[in-house]
Design a protein around this motif. Structure first.
Motif, PDB file in Angstrom:
ATOM      1  N   GLY A  27       0.811  -1.214   0.000  1.00 40.76           N
ATOM      2  CA  GLY A  27       0.000   0.000   0.000  1.00 40.76           C
ATOM      3  C   GLY A  27       0.841   1.260   0.000  1.00 40.76           C
ATOM      4  O   GLY A  27       0.437   2.293  -0.546  1.00 40.76           O
ATOM      5  N   PHE A  28       2.019   1.181   0.601  1.00 36.59           N
ATOM      6  CA  PHE A  28       2.911   2.341   0.597  1.00 36.59           C
ATOM      7  C   PHE A  28       3.473   2.609  -0.792  1.00 36.59           C
ATOM      8  O   PHE A  28       3.782   3.743  -1.131  1.00 36.59           O
ATOM      9  CB  PHE A  28       4.041   2.157   1.611  1.00 36.59           C
ATOM     10  N   ALA A  29       3.592   1.571  -1.613  1.00 39.48           N
ATOM     11  CA  ALA A  29       4.045   1.756  -2.996  1.00 39.48           C
ATOM     12  C   ALA A  29       3.039   2.589  -3.783  1.00 39.48           C
ATOM     13  O   ALA A  29       3.416   3.301  -4.719  1.00 39.48           O
ATOM     14  CB  ALA A  29       4.275   0.400  -3.663  1.00 39.48           C
ATOM     15  N   ALA A  30       1.769   2.512  -3.391  1.00 39.43           N
ATOM     16  CA  ALA A  30       0.732   3.309  -4.057  1.00 39.43           C
ATOM     17  C   ALA A  30       0.904   4.797  -3.788  1.00 39.43           C
ATOM     18  O   ALA A  30       0.370   5.625  -4.520  1.00 39.43           O
ATOM     19  CB  ALA A  30      -0.650   2.841  -3.621  1.00 39.43           C
ATOM     20  N   ARG A  33       3.391   5.323  -6.757  1.00 39.63           N
ATOM     21  CA  ARG A  33       2.729   5.009  -8.024  1.00 39.63           C
ATOM     22  C   ARG A  33       1.273   4.659  -7.725  1.00 39.63           C
ATOM     23  O   ARG A  33       0.974   3.519  -7.360  1.00 39.63           O
ATOM     24  CB  ARG A  33       3.403   3.832  -8.738  1.00 39.63           C
ATOM     25  N   PRO A  34       0.367   5.623  -7.860  1.00 43.05           N
ATOM     26  CA  PRO A  34      -1.019   5.413  -7.449  1.00 43.05           C
ATOM     27  C   PRO A  34      -1.706   4.200  -8.083  1.00 43.05           C
ATOM     28  O   PRO A  34      -2.547   3.577  -7.451  1.00 43.05           O
ATOM     29  CB  PRO A  34      -1.716   6.709  -7.876  1.00 43.05           C
ATOM     30  N   ARG A  35      -1.339   3.841  -9.308  1.00 45.72           N
ATOM     31  CA  ARG A  35      -1.970   2.669  -9.942  1.00 45.72           C
ATOM     32  C   ARG A  35      -1.662   1.382  -9.200  1.00 45.72           C
ATOM     33  O   ARG A  35      -2.392   0.408  -9.314  1.00 45.72           O
ATOM     34  CB  ARG A  35      -1.531   2.553 -11.398  1.00 45.72           C
ATOM     35  N   LEU A  36      -0.594   1.358  -8.425  1.00 40.52           N
ATOM     36  CA  LEU A  36      -0.258   0.158  -7.660  1.00 40.52           C
ATOM     37  C   LEU A  36      -1.266  -0.121  -6.549  1.00 40.52           C
ATOM     38  O   LEU A  36      -1.302  -1.223  -6.009  1.00 40.52           O
ATOM     39  CB  LEU A  36       1.149   0.270  -7.079  1.00 40.52           C
ATOM     40  N   PHE A  37      -2.107   0.869  -6.228  1.00 43.41           N
ATOM     41  CA  PHE A  37      -3.150   0.630  -5.233  1.00 43.41           C
ATOM     42  C   PHE A  37      -4.023  -0.545  -5.659  1.00 43.41           C
ATOM     43  O   PHE A  37      -4.372  -1.396  -4.840  1.00 43.41           O
ATOM     44  CB  PHE A  37      -4.011   1.886  -5.045  1.00 43.41           C
ATOM     45  N   TRP A  38      -4.369  -0.607  -6.933  1.00 42.99           N
ATOM     46  CA  TRP A  38      -5.264  -1.672  -7.416  1.00 42.99           C
ATOM     47  C   TRP A  38      -4.577  -3.025  -7.353  1.00 42.99           C
ATOM     48  O   TRP A  38      -5.218  -4.036  -7.054  1.00 42.99           O
ATOM     49  CB  TRP A  38      -5.764  -1.349  -8.817  1.00 42.99           C
ATOM     50  N   VAL A  39      -3.293  -3.061  -7.623  1.00 46.49           N
ATOM     51  CA  VAL A  39      -2.528  -4.299  -7.480  1.00 46.49           C
ATOM     52  C   VAL A  39      -2.524  -4.722  -6.015  1.00 46.49           C
ATOM     53  O   VAL A  39      -2.789  -5.884  -5.679  1.00 46.49           O
ATOM     54  CB  VAL A  39      -1.087  -4.131  -8.011  1.00 46.49           C
ATOM     55  N   HIS A  40      -2.246  -3.758  -5.137  1.00 47.27           N
ATOM     56  CA  HIS A  40      -2.205  -4.078  -3.710  1.00 47.27           C
ATOM     57  C   HIS A  40      -3.572  -4.513  -3.202  1.00 47.27           C
ATOM     58  O   HIS A  40      -3.661  -5.412  -2.357  1.00 47.27           O
ATOM     59  CB  HIS A  40      -1.685  -2.902  -2.891  1.00 47.27           C
ATOM     60  N   LEU A  41      -4.619  -3.907  -3.692  1.00 43.29           N
ATOM     61  CA  LEU A  41      -5.967  -4.306  -3.288  1.00 43.29           C
ATOM     62  C   LEU A  41      -6.205  -5.775  -3.621  1.00 43.29           C
ATOM     63  O   LEU A  41      -6.714  -6.531  -2.790  1.00 43.29           O
ATOM     64  CB  LEU A  41      -7.012  -3.422  -3.972  1.00 43.29           C
ATOM     65  N   GLY A  42      -5.804  -6.203  -4.812  1.00 44.16           N
ATOM     66  CA  GLY A  42      -5.948  -7.612  -5.192  1.00 44.16           C
ATOM     67  C   GLY A  42      -5.094  -8.534  -4.342  1.00 44.16           C
ATOM     68  O   GLY A  42      -5.558  -9.592  -3.898  1.00 44.16           O
ATOM     69  N   VAL A  43      -3.855  -8.139  -4.110  1.00 45.76           N
ATOM     70  CA  VAL A  43      -2.939  -8.940  -3.291  1.00 45.76           C
ATOM     71  C   VAL A  43      -3.469  -9.062  -1.863  1.00 45.76           C
ATOM     72  O   VAL A  43      -3.499 -10.148  -1.281  1.00 45.76           O
ATOM     73  CB  VAL A  43      -1.518  -8.331  -3.311  1.00 45.76           C
ATOM     74  N   ALA A  44      -3.909  -7.948  -1.303  1.00 45.78           N
ATOM     75  CA  ALA A  44      -4.428  -7.951   0.070  1.00 45.78           C
ATOM     76  C   ALA A  44      -5.712  -8.771   0.168  1.00 45.78           C
ATOM     77  O   ALA A  44      -5.916  -9.503   1.144  1.00 45.78           O
ATOM     78  CB  ALA A  44      -4.660  -6.518   0.548  1.00 45.78           C
ATOM     79  N   ALA A  45      -6.568  -8.674  -0.837  1.00 43.35           N
ATOM     80  CA  ALA A  45      -7.812  -9.460  -0.831  1.00 43.35           C
ATOM     81  C   ALA A  45      -7.507 -10.952  -0.898  1.00 43.35           C
ATOM     82  O   ALA A  45      -8.136 -11.756  -0.191  1.00 43.35           O
ATOM     83  CB  ALA A  45      -8.697  -9.040  -1.998  1.00 43.35           C
TER      84      ALA A  45
END
Length: 133
Positions: A27-30, A33-45
């Motif tokens: 989440g800190f990577a977002a 790079r804000p688009r990484l939020f969506w990657v992190h959301l998937g990983v966290a889910a």
């Protein structure tokens, strides 16, 4: 052949550590790079599903296949219990560690939200999926 199977197991173990780091710190990577939020959301889910719903982890399956094929003991309860519980924190503090991880993720998302609002105020896309950074 055995060395390839062993290498696959070691690669799965290494990717487990990368996945765990991505869950906790992604989440800190977002923020960068804000688009990484969506990657992190998937990983966290997916990680939450593994913990709460007991979804299978394909990395654990690969590592256990490698362990069994090379005569090593398989991980009975998964990566976290095998590598981290009792090493990074005492076994009796598993729930505490989960709460701390959830708090770190929540803080990273709160920061991402705050930065997204600042970007939006400046007229930039806060969490753009395509284009921009």
């Amino acid at each position: 052949m055995t060395s390839l199977v062993l290498a696959a197991g070691y690669a799965a173990a290494a990717l487990h550590f990368v996945f765990f780091a991505c869950v906790v710190l992604g989440g800190f990577a977002a923020w960068w790079r804000p688009r990484l939020f969506w990657v992190h959301l998937g990983v966290a889910a997916y990680a939450l599903g593994i913990v709460i719903v007991d979804w299978p982890c394909f990395l654990t399956e690969i590592e256990n296949w490698s362990r069994a094929a090379t005569g090593r003991a398989v991980m009975e309860s998964g990566f976290i219990d095998f590598y981290l519980t009792g090493t990074l924190y005492p076994r009796e503090h598993l729930m505490t560690s989960r709460v701390v991880i959830a708090a770190v993720v929540a803080c990273s998302w709160a920061g991402a939200w705050w930065l997204a609002r600042r970007r939006a105020a400046r007229g930039r896309e806060p969490f753009a999926v395509g284009g921009g950074g």
